[in-house]
Design a protein around this motif. Structure first.
Motif, PDB file in Angstrom:
ATOM      1  N   LEU A  27      39.075  38.747  49.075  1.00  0.00           N
ATOM      2  CA  LEU A  27      38.584  39.905  48.333  1.00  0.00           C
ATOM      3  C   LEU A  27      38.250  39.580  46.887  1.00  0.00           C
ATOM      4  CD1 LEU A  27      41.053  42.602  49.687  1.00  0.00           C
ATOM      5  CD2 LEU A  27      38.595  42.535  50.097  1.00  0.00           C
ATOM      6  N   ALA A  28      38.732  38.443  46.394  1.00  0.00           N
ATOM      7  CA  ALA A  28      38.527  38.089  44.993  1.00  0.00           C
ATOM      8  C   ALA A  28      37.150  37.483  44.765  1.00  0.00           C
ATOM      9  CB  ALA A  28      39.619  37.130  44.529  1.00  0.00           C
ATOM     10  N   VAL A  29      36.127  38.312  44.906  1.00  0.00           N
ATOM     11  CA  VAL A  29      34.741  37.893  44.683  1.00  0.00           C
ATOM     12  C   VAL A  29      34.076  38.917  43.769  1.00  0.00           C
ATOM     13  CG1 VAL A  29      34.519  36.684  46.885  1.00  0.00           C
ATOM     14  CG2 VAL A  29      33.976  39.120  46.755  1.00  0.00           C
ATOM     15  N   PRO A  30      33.058  38.522  43.012  1.00  0.00           N
ATOM     16  CA  PRO A  30      32.356  39.476  42.152  1.00  0.00           C
ATOM     17  C   PRO A  30      31.759  40.628  42.969  1.00  0.00           C
ATOM     18  CG  PRO A  30      31.792  37.224  41.547  1.00  0.00           C
ATOM     19  CD  PRO A  30      32.571  37.145  42.828  1.00  0.00           C
ATOM     20  N   SER A  31      31.584  41.734  42.316  1.00  0.00           N
ATOM     21  CA  SER A  31      31.027  42.915  42.973  1.00  0.00           C
ATOM     22  C   SER A  31      29.657  42.619  43.565  1.00  0.00           C
ATOM     23  CB  SER A  31      30.917  44.061  41.961  1.00  0.00           C
ATOM     24  OG  SER A  31      30.392  45.218  42.571  1.00  0.00           O
ATOM     25  N   GLY A  32      29.444  43.056  44.786  1.00  0.00           N
ATOM     26  CA  GLY A  32      28.164  42.872  45.456  1.00  0.00           C
ATOM     27  C   GLY A  32      28.079  41.624  46.304  1.00  0.00           C
ATOM     28  N   GLU A  33      29.026  40.692  46.147  1.00  0.00           N
ATOM     29  CA  GLU A  33      29.011  39.479  46.947  1.00  0.00           C
ATOM     30  C   GLU A  33      29.828  39.674  48.227  1.00  0.00           C
ATOM     31  OE1 GLU A  33      30.099  35.927  44.971  1.00  0.00           O
ATOM     32  OE2 GLU A  33      28.642  36.172  43.326  1.00  0.00           O
ATOM     33  N   LEU A 106      50.169  44.744  45.561  1.00  0.00           N
ATOM     34  CA  LEU A 106      50.199  43.346  45.145  1.00  0.00           C
ATOM     35  C   LEU A 106      48.834  42.682  45.339  1.00  0.00           C
ATOM     36  CD1 LEU A 106      53.676  42.097  46.420  1.00  0.00           C
ATOM     37  CD2 LEU A 106      52.934  42.347  44.053  1.00  0.00           C
ATOM     38  N   THR A 107      48.190  42.972  46.446  1.00  0.00           N
ATOM     39  CA  THR A 107      46.866  42.401  46.696  1.00  0.00           C
ATOM     40  C   THR A 107      45.865  42.882  45.658  1.00  0.00           C
ATOM     41  OG1 THR A 107      47.326  42.311  49.075  1.00  0.00           O
ATOM     42  CG2 THR A 107      45.029  42.143  48.411  1.00  0.00           C
ATOM     43  N   LEU A 108      45.897  44.166  45.348  1.00  0.00           N
ATOM     44  CA  LEU A 108      44.994  44.711  44.339  1.00  0.00           C
ATOM     45  C   LEU A 108      45.240  44.062  42.971  1.00  0.00           C
ATOM     46  CD1 LEU A 108      45.051  48.498  45.296  1.00  0.00           C
ATOM     47  CD2 LEU A 108      43.027  47.024  45.261  1.00  0.00           C
ATOM     48  N   ALA A 109      46.507  43.869  42.626  1.00  0.00           N
ATOM     49  CA  ALA A 109      46.822  43.250  41.340  1.00  0.00           C
ATOM     50  C   ALA A 109      46.291  41.819  41.273  1.00  0.00           C
ATOM     51  CB  ALA A 109      48.332  43.267  41.102  1.00  0.00           C
ATOM     52  N   LEU A 110      46.467  41.053  42.357  1.00  0.00           N
ATOM     53  CA  LEU A 110      45.985  39.676  42.378  1.00  0.00           C
ATOM     54  C   LEU A 110      44.467  39.609  42.266  1.00  0.00           C
ATOM     55  CD1 LEU A 110      48.259  38.149  45.184  1.00  0.00           C
ATOM     56  CD2 LEU A 110      48.353  37.647  42.734  1.00  0.00           C
ATOM     57  N   VAL A 111      43.778  40.482  42.987  1.00  0.00           N
ATOM     58  CA  VAL A 111      42.312  40.493  42.949  1.00  0.00           C
ATOM     59  C   VAL A 111      41.815  40.882  41.563  1.00  0.00           C
ATOM     60  CG1 VAL A 111      40.241  41.589  43.868  1.00  0.00           C
ATOM     61  CG2 VAL A 111      42.090  40.931  45.419  1.00  0.00           C
ATOM     62  N   VAL A 115      39.252  38.530  39.370  1.00  0.00           N
ATOM     63  CA  VAL A 115      37.819  38.838  39.232  1.00  0.00           C
ATOM     64  C   VAL A 115      37.542  40.188  38.578  1.00  0.00           C
ATOM     65  CG1 VAL A 115      37.118  37.354  41.146  1.00  0.00           C
ATOM     66  CG2 VAL A 115      37.747  39.724  41.608  1.00  0.00           C
ATOM     67  N   PHE A 116      38.550  40.834  38.014  1.00  0.00           N
ATOM     68  CA  PHE A 116      38.354  42.086  37.278  1.00  0.00           C
ATOM     69  C   PHE A 116      37.687  43.162  38.139  1.00  0.00           C
ATOM     70  CE2 PHE A 116      38.362  38.638  34.201  1.00  0.00           C
ATOM     71  CZ  PHE A 116      39.294  39.079  33.266  1.00  0.00           C
ATOM     72  N   ARG A 117      38.195  43.340  39.342  1.00  0.00           N
ATOM     73  CA  ARG A 117      37.682  44.440  40.153  1.00  0.00           C
ATOM     74  C   ARG A 117      38.769  44.890  41.128  1.00  0.00           C
ATOM     75  NH1 ARG A 117      35.001  42.779  45.435  1.00  0.00           N
ATOM     76  NH2 ARG A 117      34.012  44.800  45.294  1.00  0.00           N
ATOM     77  N   LEU A 118      38.650  46.150  41.549  1.00  0.00           N
ATOM     78  CA  LEU A 118      39.579  46.744  42.503  1.00  0.00           C
ATOM     79  C   LEU A 118      38.753  47.213  43.697  1.00  0.00           C
ATOM     80  CD1 LEU A 118      41.569  48.738  39.830  1.00  0.00           C
ATOM     81  CD2 LEU A 118      42.515  46.884  41.203  1.00  0.00           C
ATOM     82  N   PRO A 119      38.723  46.448  44.788  1.00  0.00           N
ATOM     83  CA  PRO A 119      37.813  46.740  45.905  1.00  0.00           C
ATOM     84  C   PRO A 119      38.062  48.106  46.541  1.00  0.00           C
ATOM     85  CG  PRO A 119      38.790  44.544  46.106  1.00  0.00           C
ATOM     86  CD  PRO A 119      39.533  45.245  45.029  1.00  0.00           C
ATOM     87  N   ASP A 120      36.960  48.824  46.794  1.00  0.00           N
ATOM     88  CA  ASP A 120      37.048  50.123  47.471  1.00  0.00           C
ATOM     89  C   ASP A 120      37.680  50.003  48.848  1.00  0.00           C
ATOM     90  OD1 ASP A 120      35.812  51.203  45.283  1.00  0.00           O
ATOM     91  OD2 ASP A 120      33.859  51.477  46.244  1.00  0.00           O
ATOM     92  N   VAL A 121      37.518  48.838  49.479  1.00  0.00           N
ATOM     93  CA  VAL A 121      38.042  48.664  50.820  1.00  0.00           C
ATOM     94  C   VAL A 121      39.566  48.781  50.844  1.00  0.00           C
ATOM     95  CG1 VAL A 121      38.312  46.145  50.709  1.00  0.00           C
ATOM     96  CG2 VAL A 121      37.799  47.237  52.905  1.00  0.00           C
TER      97      VAL A 121
END
Length: 242
Positions: A27-33, A106-111, A115-121
């Protein structure tokens, strides 16, 4: 103190902590990738490592089975947090909800740190699932909280973060706005004082860390700083020490 729930929570925390590094990496990828399908060195993930749960390791790196996650830290942190929540909450139905939130938080914090984003998923299903599970917990006689207040707190904190985003979009990401209601749900379950404490603690932590980075020369006033980890840490700490 009930020992068995604490031990069971620690076991759950250990197992879930061992399974989350792969999800955090993917999940640690830039937005849109698209979600990551290779290790940090570019080796494609083998078929058995393309799922979302499991350790983050690459058999094609120079050291066989090289791990590129955070080692045992997620498992240790998850175990300690789950055990602490079990001790603080006691054998009440809402404890199941808190334990389910730990690996997601924890997953959200690591991501967000990477990469400075919190995935909607993760953020959007987490809110829906937490609200539903707390609604189920409220139907049981041994619960110790208010589902209605939890929902009102989620709405109030969500509006607060949205207003902050409108005022200063460069200082508050919209992912933080979408995460805020999920963090507020468990705080509102226990009371408005808990909501205020947890919300204030997030901004206080962010201010202290930001100031420390400025004073040590590790950041400037324009350096981005992920706010999600502060929200999650403050929410967890408030649940532990309420």
């Amino acid at each position: 103190m009930h020992v068995y729930p604490i031990v069971a929570a620690a076991v759950w925390g250990t197992v879930s902590g061992l399974l989350l590094p792969r999800a955090a990496h993917r999940l640690a990828v830039p937005s849109g990738e698209p979600w990551a399908a290779a290790c940090p060195l570019g080796h494609p993930l083998p078929p058995g490592a393309r799922g979302w749960l499991g350790p983050a390791s690459c058999p094609d790196c120079r050291t066989p089975g090289r791990r590129y996650g955070r080692g045992p830290l997620p498992a240790v942190g998850s175990a300690l947090l789950c055990a602490g929540l079990a001790a603080a909450t006691g054998p009440h139905p809402e404890l199941v909800v808190w334990l389910a939130l730990v690996p997601v938080w924890l997953t959200l914090a690591l991501v967000d740190l990477r990469v400075f984003r919190l995935p909607d998923v993760l953020t959007l299903p987490a809110f829906a699932a937490t609200a539903a599970l707390l609604g189920a917990a409220a139907l049981l006689p041994s619960h110790q909280g208010s589902w209605t207040r939890a929902l009102l707190a989620a709405a109030a904190v969500g509006v607060l973060y949205f207003l902050l985003f409108l005022i200063n979009p460069s200082g508050m990401g919209f992912g933080d706005v979408k995460l805020a209601p999920t963090v507020a749900l468990p705080l509102g379950w226990y009371g408005w004082g808990t909501v205020v404490a947890g919300t204030f603690a997030a901004f206080a932590l962010g201010a202290v860390v930001g100031l420390a980075l400025l004073l040590t020369g590790r950041a400037t006033r324009k350096s981005p700083l992920p706010f999600g980890p502060f929200m999650l840490l403050a929410g967890a700490a408030t649940l532990l020490f309420r």
